[in-house]
Design a protein around this motif. Structure first.
Motif, short mmCIF file in Angstrom:
data_model
loop_
_atom_site.label_atom_id
_atom_site.label_comp_id
_atom_site.label_asym_id
_atom_site.label_seq_id
_atom_site.Cartn_x
_atom_site.Cartn_y
_atom_site.Cartn_z
N VAL A 152 -2.17 9.65 6.54
CA VAL A 152 -1.92 11.09 6.54
C VAL A 152 -2.04 11.64 5.11
N ASP A 153 -2.69 12.80 5.01
CA ASP A 153 -2.80 13.48 3.72
C ASP A 153 -1.86 14.68 3.71
N PRO A 154 -0.68 14.56 3.12
CA PRO A 154 0.30 15.65 3.17
C PRO A 154 -0.04 16.82 2.25
N ALA A 155 -1.02 16.62 1.36
CA ALA A 155 -1.36 17.67 0.40
C ALA A 155 -2.55 18.51 0.84
N ALA A 156 -3.19 18.11 1.94
CA ALA A 156 -4.41 18.80 2.36
C ALA A 156 -4.20 20.27 2.63
N VAL B 156 12.12 10.07 -2.67
CA VAL B 156 10.87 9.65 -2.02
C VAL B 156 10.22 8.57 -2.87
N THR B 157 10.05 7.39 -2.32
CA THR B 157 9.48 6.27 -3.09
C THR B 157 8.24 5.67 -2.44
N ARG B 158 7.90 6.14 -1.20
CA ARG B 158 6.77 5.56 -0.50
C ARG B 158 5.84 6.67 0.00
N LEU B 159 4.58 6.34 0.09
CA LEU B 159 3.57 7.32 0.49
C LEU B 159 3.87 7.96 1.84
N ARG C 29 -3.55 16.65 -5.04
CA ARG C 29 -4.42 16.65 -3.87
C ARG C 29 -5.46 15.53 -3.97
N GLY C 30 -6.01 15.36 -5.16
CA GLY C 30 -6.99 14.29 -5.34
C GLY C 30 -6.39 12.92 -5.09
N PHE C 31 -5.16 12.72 -5.55
CA PHE C 31 -4.47 11.45 -5.35
C PHE C 31 -4.26 11.16 -3.87
N HIS C 32 -3.73 12.12 -3.12
CA HIS C 32 -3.45 11.88 -1.70
C HIS C 32 -4.74 11.71 -0.89
N LYS C 33 -5.76 12.45 -1.25
CA LYS C 33 -7.05 12.28 -0.55
C LYS C 33 -7.59 10.88 -0.78
N PHE C 34 -7.46 10.38 -2.02
CA PHE C 34 -7.90 9.02 -2.33
C PHE C 34 -7.07 7.99 -1.56
N ALA C 35 -5.76 8.22 -1.46
CA ALA C 35 -4.88 7.27 -0.78
C ALA C 35 -5.29 7.10 0.68
N VAL C 36 -5.70 8.19 1.33
CA VAL C 36 -6.15 8.10 2.72
C VAL C 36 -7.49 7.36 2.79
N ARG C 37 -8.40 7.75 1.91
CA ARG C 37 -9.73 7.14 1.93
C ARG C 37 -9.68 5.65 1.61
N PRO D 203 0.80 -1.23 0.00
CA PRO D 203 0.00 0.00 0.00
C PRO D 203 0.83 1.27 0.00
N GLY D 204 2.11 1.17 0.36
CA GLY D 204 2.93 2.37 0.43
C GLY D 204 3.67 2.70 -0.85
N ASP D 205 3.64 1.79 -1.84
CA ASP D 205 4.36 2.00 -3.08
C ASP D 205 3.68 3.10 -3.90
N LEU D 206 4.40 4.16 -4.20
CA LEU D 206 3.82 5.33 -4.86
C LEU D 206 3.34 5.02 -6.28
N ASN D 207 4.14 4.32 -7.06
CA ASN D 207 3.75 4.04 -8.44
C ASN D 207 2.47 3.21 -8.50
N ARG D 208 2.38 2.21 -7.65
CA ARG D 208 1.17 1.37 -7.63
C ARG D 208 -0.02 2.18 -7.13
N ALA D 209 0.22 3.03 -6.16
CA ALA D 209 -0.87 3.84 -5.62
C ALA D 209 -1.44 4.78 -6.69
N VAL D 210 -0.56 5.37 -7.48
CA VAL D 210 -1.02 6.25 -8.56
C VAL D 210 -1.82 5.47 -9.59
N ARG D 211 -1.34 4.27 -9.95
CA ARG D 211 -2.08 3.45 -10.92
C ARG D 211 -3.46 3.09 -10.39
N THR D 212 -3.54 2.79 -9.09
CA THR D 212 -4.83 2.46 -8.48
C THR D 212 -5.77 3.66 -8.53
N TYR D 213 -5.22 4.85 -8.29
CA TYR D 213 -6.03 6.07 -8.32
C TYR D 213 -6.55 6.33 -9.73
N LEU D 214 -5.70 6.16 -10.73
CA LEU D 214 -6.13 6.39 -12.11
C LEU D 214 -7.19 5.38 -12.53
#
Length: 316
Positions: free
Chosen positions: A104-108, A47-50, A90-98, A3-14
């Motif tokens: 933590v949402d660092p972009a809020a 930075v490689t992890r959420l 911001r949309g990506f980080h909000k989704f990652a928390v939800r 769940p902390g991998d940034l590349n996978r998290a972005v793909r999941t969000y898209l």
């Protein structure tokens, strides 16, 4: 999945935007581009992890957007473009928390930059009328189509994509005094807009005297019931519709830069100048928020100020 991998998290969000939200193709393309740039920035910061992303990290990314990066070939972005990119982040980080990827949402707390308010450029009514009168090169088979296209653009405030996307069945001309057109706007939203007598006359002339010939002479398959056709019988493209307007402006001797959006701006400004309510104009333009439409009131107030300055005996 980690769940902390940034590349996978972005793909999941898209995937979420595409499948669950049903976002438009253009929106997805923009988000992919913006988030790819974000990942490149994070990688450059090690930075490689959420959980490694902090508010300062996102703020630094915003600064990098505005300043540009020669090493990576990224030019400085305008406030509007940087704001769009930050909205994606911001949309990506909000989704990652939800979605439970992080807590933590660092972009809020990072606010997108406020773009400078640019007033839309509207043409004087006399210039619009001159362009409409010059639409369609005299003696050509496409003259009636060109006049109908420009009358629809100015008469309904349609975006160029909405106009060329029209089908014949989208116009209801059963009662010429209550004619309407169904416009398909951004995000698939539809709106029904009244069509004035000038546009009705121009469209009727095109449908009866010009379009049948274009259909019969067509060499392009797949136009179906498209309203505006090219010389090969296919659906008119945005680029070709733009060229129609530019040629008409040149023939009319209008020196101002003219685009299809100029007619949309003129449509809105002339309505407000004539006393139309801003919320009515909002509905006609298909704006989601009245705030977007209110920029036109600034143009109208500016016009009033100029008239006051030149006409009132004690204005100066």
């Amino acid at each position: 999945m980690d769940p902390g991998d940034l590349n996978r998290a972005v793909r999941t969000y898209l995937d979420h935007l595409s499948v669950e939200r049903g976002s438009a193709a253009n929106t997805l393309t923009s988000y992919k581009r913006d988030l790819r740039r974000y990942l490149e920035f994070l990688d450059g910061q090690g930075v490689t992890r959420l959980e490694q992303v902090q508010q300062a990290t996102v703020t630094a990314f915003l600064v990098a957007l505005r300043e540009g990066d020669k090493a990576s070939g990224h030019p400085p972005l305008s406030a509007a473009s940087a704001a769009r990119t930050v909205v994606a982040v911001r949309g990506f980080h909000k989704f990652a928390v939800r979605d439970g990827m992080t807590t933590v949402d660092p972009a809020a707390g990072v606010k997108p930059p406020t773009p400078a308010k640019r007033l839309p450029k509207a043409l004087p009514l006399a210039d619009v009328e001159a362009i409409l009168a010059a639409a369609g090169e005299p003696g050509t088979a496409l003259a009636l189509r060109d006049r109908a296209l420009l009358e629809v653009l100015y008469g309904t405030g349609a975006r160029i994509s909405e106009a060329v996307g029209l089908d014949v069945d989208d116009l209801d001309l059963t009662d010429p005094e209550a004619a309407t057109v169904l416009l398909r706007g951004k995000g698939g939203k539809q709106r029904l807009v009244p069509v004035g007598s000038y546009a009705v006359d121009a469209v009727t002339a095109y449908l009866t005297r010009s379009r049948p010939g274009l259909v019969a002479a067509g060499t392009t398959a797949g136009a179906g019931g498209a309203m505006f056709l090219n010389s090969r019988g296919g659906r008119l493209s945005r680029q070709s519709a733009w060229a129609v307007l530019v040629r008409a402006a040149e023939r009319a001797g209008v020196s101002a830069d003219v685009s299809p959006h100029t007619l949309r701006h003129s449509f809105a400004t002339h309505l407000l100048d004539g006393g139309a309510d801003v919320r009515v104009v909002q509905e006609l333009l298909g704006h989601a928020s009245v705030t977007t439409t209110q920029v036109y009131t600034l143009v109208t107030v500016d016009n009033l100020r100029q008239v006051f300055a030149t006409a009132h005996p004690r204005a100066l």
